[in-house]
Scaffold this motif. Sequence first.
Motif, short mmCIF file in Angstrom:
data_model
loop_
_atom_site.label_atom_id
_atom_site.label_comp_id
_atom_site.label_asym_id
_atom_site.label_seq_id
_atom_site.Cartn_x
_atom_site.Cartn_y
_atom_site.Cartn_z
N LEU A 75 0.82 -1.21 0.00
CA LEU A 75 0.00 0.00 0.00
C LEU A 75 0.86 1.26 0.00
O LEU A 75 0.53 2.24 -0.67
CB LEU A 75 -0.94 0.00 1.21
N LEU A 244 -5.37 1.52 -1.79
CA LEU A 244 -5.92 0.39 -2.54
C LEU A 244 -6.50 0.86 -3.87
O LEU A 244 -6.41 0.15 -4.88
CB LEU A 244 -6.99 -0.31 -1.70
N GLN A 297 -7.14 -6.14 -1.59
CA GLN A 297 -5.72 -5.87 -1.82
C GLN A 297 -5.00 -7.11 -2.30
O GLN A 297 -4.20 -7.07 -3.23
CB GLN A 297 -5.07 -5.36 -0.53
#
Length: 370
Positions: A75, A244, A297
């Motif tokens: 991320l 995301l 994710q």
Amino acid sequence: MTATAPSAPGKLGEAIEPALIQRYVVELDGWLRTRDDELRELDAAAIAAGRGEELAGDMQLVLAMWKAIHDRYQLVFATWDGGRVLQQERERISTLIWGRLDGASGMPGGLAVSLPEACRLNDALTGQLRTKLALTYDATEQVARIRDLRAQLERIRDQVGLEPPASQEAAARTLAGLMLRLDQLTERSERGADVGGMLGPLEVEATTFERDLIVGNARRRDARSKLESARELRADLEAREQALEKLAAQCVATVDTAPHFAVPDVDALGPVPNTPDAIDEYLKKLDRVSQALEFAQHKYADALAQHTELVALLDAYVAKATAQGVAGNRDLVESERQARAVLARTPAPMAVAQQLVATYQTWLQKETAQ
């Protein structure tokens, strides 16, 4: 082979300087790769020593932590976006680094720690595993072990500074005792003595102490009011949501067919309530959003990894062809050209790319079989 987690830049809520973010992203990527190799080595050593079952719990814990750290790195990397960051993105990266790394991320017992704390804890537990397996080396490595211990005690010194007044004095005394023992071992080592047998117990004690300090600090944070915890978790989820969205956009632009999962909207939960009856239900909603974010994710990251692995596989085949002197073959050259052209498309049709890489492999097998 050992790795020490890099120092994290900035602090929570701060717009970190781009150069510091870039350095951290590169260093954290290197640490993750080296730690992955190290854990594979430790796992293989445990099995070879017939201690796989005995150390299974420790190994699962450290691997789960590595996975949680790797997920958060993805991320951060997606938000970094090759350096295309304004102040808002730099503040978001600060939240991803210094915010909570917990719950759905697979942390043990739902323990809430920051990314830097998780890395240090992973360092400590990995060192403990290595000591249990006696995968430390004599003579030439003795100096390195002493150096690593001294660096660990300096990390512990920083952690002691975070202790509340009631426990800080006792923690400082424990640290002073560890440092005194290390100084004594260093003096013996410099006189030519073999201190390997005494280093092991000291390494274990230092690791246990460091782990307890990190866990204690995290638990104190968790013990704060539910309202404050909800605000912290919501801020972290908002940063994860934005990261995301970038990761999903990168995936859609890179591969065809890309997964399509809705990114949960944290704003849809509404503001954090301030009444005891409502806060518990709100925390449950936050946890469900956290799990949904993690699921999405993994799907997007796996799709991107498939593209990366296919490029690496083609590179490996070409390297093999070069080593065997057939890379210049007309069919292989044309096959490679077609495969790379398809892989370079945005997005790349993965089904076609897989077939073209397989075609190159078939031509290579044909040429090397002659």
